[in-house]
Structure formats: C-alpha cells, structure tokens
Write a protein that holds these residues in place. Structure first.
Motif, PDB file in Angstrom:
ATOM      1  N   PHE A  90      55.685 -99.860  41.571  1.00 38.75           N
ATOM      2  CA  PHE A  90      56.666-100.947  41.629  1.00 38.75           C
ATOM      3  C   PHE A  90      57.899-100.526  42.432  1.00 38.75           C
ATOM      4  O   PHE A  90      58.462-101.329  43.182  1.00 38.75           O
ATOM      5  CB  PHE A  90      57.074-101.399  40.230  1.00 38.75           C
ATOM      6  N   ALA A  91      58.325 -99.273  42.293  1.00 41.15           N
ATOM      7  CA  ALA A  91      59.467 -98.783  43.072  1.00 41.15           C
ATOM      8  C   ALA A  91      59.136 -98.777  44.564  1.00 41.15           C
ATOM      9  O   ALA A  91      59.970 -99.148  45.399  1.00 41.15           O
ATOM     10  CB  ALA A  91      59.863 -97.394  42.606  1.00 41.15           C
ATOM     11  N   LEU A  92      57.924 -98.374  44.907  1.00 39.38           N
ATOM     12  CA  LEU A  92      57.498 -98.386  46.303  1.00 39.38           C
ATOM     13  C   LEU A  92      57.444 -99.815  46.838  1.00 39.38           C
ATOM     14  O   LEU A  92      57.877-100.093  47.957  1.00 39.38           O
ATOM     15  CB  LEU A  92      56.133 -97.706  46.439  1.00 39.38           C
ATOM     16  N   ALA A  93      56.947-100.730  46.036  1.00 41.13           N
ATOM     17  CA  ALA A  93      56.900-102.135  46.455  1.00 41.13           C
ATOM     18  C   ALA A  93      58.311-102.690  46.650  1.00 41.13           C
ATOM     19  O   ALA A  93      58.565-103.440  47.604  1.00 41.13           O
ATOM     20  CB  ALA A  93      56.142-102.968  45.425  1.00 41.13           C
ATOM     21  N   ALA A  94      59.243-102.318  45.777  1.00 38.92           N
ATOM     22  CA  ALA A  94      60.625-102.780  45.923  1.00 38.92           C
ATOM     23  C   ALA A  94      61.241-102.233  47.214  1.00 38.92           C
ATOM     24  O   ALA A  94      61.986-102.945  47.907  1.00 38.92           O
ATOM     25  CB  ALA A  94      61.448-102.348  44.712  1.00 38.92           C
ATOM     26  N   LEU A  95      60.924-100.998  47.541  1.00 38.13           N
ATOM     27  CA  LEU A  95      61.401-100.436  48.803  1.00 38.13           C
ATOM     28  C   LEU A  95      60.852-101.227  49.981  1.00 38.13           C
ATOM     29  O   LEU A  95      61.587-101.556  50.916  1.00 38.13           O
ATOM     30  CB  LEU A  95      60.980 -98.971  48.910  1.00 38.13           C
ATOM     31  N   PHE A  96      59.567-101.553  49.925  1.00 37.52           N
ATOM     32  CA  PHE A  96      58.963-102.318  51.021  1.00 37.52           C
ATOM     33  C   PHE A  96      59.523-103.733  51.111  1.00 37.52           C
ATOM     34  O   PHE A  96      59.642-104.286  52.205  1.00 37.52           O
ATOM     35  CB  PHE A  96      57.446-102.361  50.871  1.00 37.52           C
ATOM     36  N   GLY A 133      62.646-104.629  50.338  1.00 40.08           N
ATOM     37  CA  GLY A 133      63.934-104.474  51.001  1.00 40.08           C
ATOM     38  C   GLY A 133      63.809-104.169  52.472  1.00 40.08           C
ATOM     39  O   GLY A 133      64.597-104.630  53.303  1.00 40.08           O
ATOM     40  N   TRP A 134      62.816-103.399  52.808  1.00 35.85           N
ATOM     41  CA  TRP A 134      62.556-103.024  54.190  1.00 35.85           C
ATOM     42  C   TRP A 134      62.082-104.230  55.006  1.00 35.85           C
ATOM     43  O   TRP A 134      62.502-104.428  56.144  1.00 35.85           O
ATOM     44  CB  TRP A 134      61.485-101.971  54.176  1.00 35.85           C
ATOM     45  N   LEU A 180      57.212-111.946  56.170  1.00 35.34           N
ATOM     46  CA  LEU A 180      55.995-112.252  55.413  1.00 35.34           C
ATOM     47  C   LEU A 180      54.880-111.262  55.746  1.00 35.34           C
ATOM     48  O   LEU A 180      54.155-110.814  54.850  1.00 35.34           O
ATOM     49  CB  LEU A 180      55.534-113.682  55.680  1.00 35.34           C
ATOM     50  N   ALA A 181      54.759-110.887  56.999  1.00 33.35           N
ATOM     51  CA  ALA A 181      53.736-109.918  57.390  1.00 33.35           C
ATOM     52  C   ALA A 181      53.989-108.572  56.724  1.00 33.35           C
ATOM     53  O   ALA A 181      53.064-107.928  56.229  1.00 33.35           O
ATOM     54  CB  ALA A 181      53.711-109.773  58.909  1.00 33.35           C
ATOM     55  N   GLY A 182      55.237-108.145  56.687  1.00 32.20           N
ATOM     56  CA  GLY A 182      55.566-106.883  56.032  1.00 32.20           C
ATOM     57  C   GLY A 182      55.333-106.942  54.539  1.00 32.20           C
ATOM     58  O   GLY A 182      54.866-105.973  53.933  1.00 32.20           O
ATOM     59  N   LEU A 183      55.652-108.082  53.936  1.00 29.78           N
ATOM     60  CA  LEU A 183      55.434-108.219  52.500  1.00 29.78           C
ATOM     61  C   LEU A 183      53.955-108.178  52.156  1.00 29.78           C
ATOM     62  O   LEU A 183      53.552-107.539  51.183  1.00 29.78           O
ATOM     63  CB  LEU A 183      56.062-109.513  51.991  1.00 29.78           C
ATOM     64  N   GLN A 230      65.749 -96.103  60.888  1.00 35.37           N
ATOM     65  CA  GLN A 230      65.068 -96.366  59.620  1.00 35.37           C
ATOM     66  C   GLN A 230      64.677 -95.082  58.896  1.00 35.37           C
ATOM     67  O   GLN A 230      63.823 -95.095  58.019  1.00 35.37           O
ATOM     68  CB  GLN A 230      63.824 -97.213  59.884  1.00 35.37           C
ATOM     69  N   ARG A 231      65.333 -93.989  59.232  1.00 34.39           N
ATOM     70  CA  ARG A 231      64.948 -92.693  58.678  1.00 34.39           C
ATOM     71  C   ARG A 231      65.063 -92.648  57.159  1.00 34.39           C
ATOM     72  O   ARG A 231      64.208 -92.100  56.481  1.00 34.39           O
ATOM     73  CB  ARG A 231      65.781 -91.596  59.311  1.00 34.39           C
ATOM     74  N   TRP A 232      66.112 -93.247  56.575  1.00 32.04           N
ATOM     75  CA  TRP A 232      66.297 -93.158  55.119  1.00 32.04           C
ATOM     76  C   TRP A 232      65.261 -93.970  54.366  1.00 32.04           C
ATOM     77  O   TRP A 232      64.776 -93.551  53.318  1.00 32.04           O
ATOM     78  CB  TRP A 232      67.725 -93.544  54.730  1.00 32.04           C
ATOM     79  N   PHE A 233      64.904 -95.134  54.905  1.00 29.98           N
ATOM     80  CA  PHE A 233      63.814 -95.898  54.290  1.00 29.98           C
ATOM     81  C   PHE A 233      62.510 -95.104  54.362  1.00 29.98           C
ATOM     82  O   PHE A 233      61.746 -95.053  53.408  1.00 29.98           O
ATOM     83  CB  PHE A 233      63.617 -97.243  54.994  1.00 29.98           C
ATOM     84  N   ALA A 234      62.271 -94.499  55.514  1.00 29.53           N
ATOM     85  CA  ALA A 234      61.025 -93.748  55.703  1.00 29.53           C
ATOM     86  C   ALA A 234      60.967 -92.530  54.781  1.00 29.53           C
ATOM     87  O   ALA A 234      59.919 -92.242  54.200  1.00 29.53           O
ATOM     88  CB  ALA A 234      60.903 -93.323  57.162  1.00 29.53           C
ATOM     89  N   LEU A 235      62.065 -91.823  54.631  1.00 30.50           N
ATOM     90  CA  LEU A 235      62.070 -90.668  53.737  1.00 30.50           C
ATOM     91  C   LEU A 235      61.933 -91.090  52.280  1.00 30.50           C
ATOM     92  O   LEU A 235      61.318 -90.373  51.476  1.00 30.50           O
ATOM     93  CB  LEU A 235      63.333 -89.842  53.955  1.00 30.50           C
TER      94      LEU A 235
END
Length: 112
Positions: free
Chosen positions: A12-18, A20-21, A29-32, A78-83
């Motif tokens: 769920f935390a990973l999904a929340a990050l995605f 926001g990203w 919509l494609a990213g979601l 986007q380095r912080w999102f990626a890390l």
C-alpha cells in the motif's frame, strides 16, 4: 504485526508513492494503471490470505527495484521518488521472505 499485514502495508505504501508520482505526469491514468494498481491488488489478496501473494510481490519487487535504480540514475529531477521506490521494493522483498525465514528457523534442530 504478522507477515501478511506487513506485506500489505508495504505494498500500500508503494502504491501511494506511485499515486503521488503519477499525478504529476501528463497522463496520470496510464501511470495509475501500470504502477499503482498492481501493488494495491497484491495487497488486497495478501490480506485475504492468497498463498502466492508473497512470491508474486517478490517477483514484481525485482521490477520495481530495477525501475527505481534506472530512474534514479537517468532522471535527476525524480531521484527522491525513485530512491523511495527502491527502498519500498526492498521492504516488499523482506516482507515476502519473512514466512520462509520463520519456517526455517522453526524447523532447525538444536545442536547438542
């Protein structure tokens, strides 16, 4: 917290990050659908007790880890999102491996 709950929480935390990203992109919509939906579905089936959820999440975590490393290397904006994606992918692998590590520890015979 048991292993299923831990796995679901990290997914769920990973999904929340995605989520926001994806909201910052021109096609959210494609990213979601591509990034946020799989961890949400895996978290839900993990909570329901599907016995392959950990294995499937572990395999997908390899892809998320690779994606995060690639993005951190190639996109400085986007380095912080990626890390964060890399860190959460490692937590997913840890959560997916916990039942096996616990079972192995319980089956060991004490040494005389």
């Amino acid at each position: 917290m048991n292993a299923r709950t831990y796995l679901a929480a990290t997914l769920f935390a990973l999904a929340a990050l995605f989520v926001g990203w994806s909201l910052g992109h021109p096609h959210p919509l494609a990213g979601l659908l591509a990034f946020a939906l799989p961890p949400v579905l895996l978290a839900l089936v993990a909570l329901r007790g599907w016995h392959r959820a950990g294995f499937t999440a572990g395999v997908l975590a390899l892809l998320w880890f690779s994606h995060g490393v690639m993005l951190a290397w190639s996109e400085p904006d986007q380095r912080w999102f990626a890390l964060a994606e890399v860190g959460l992918a490692l937590l997913v692998v840890h959560a997916a491996c916990l039942p096996g590590m616990r079972a192995r520890r319980e089956t060991r015979q004490p040494q005389p």
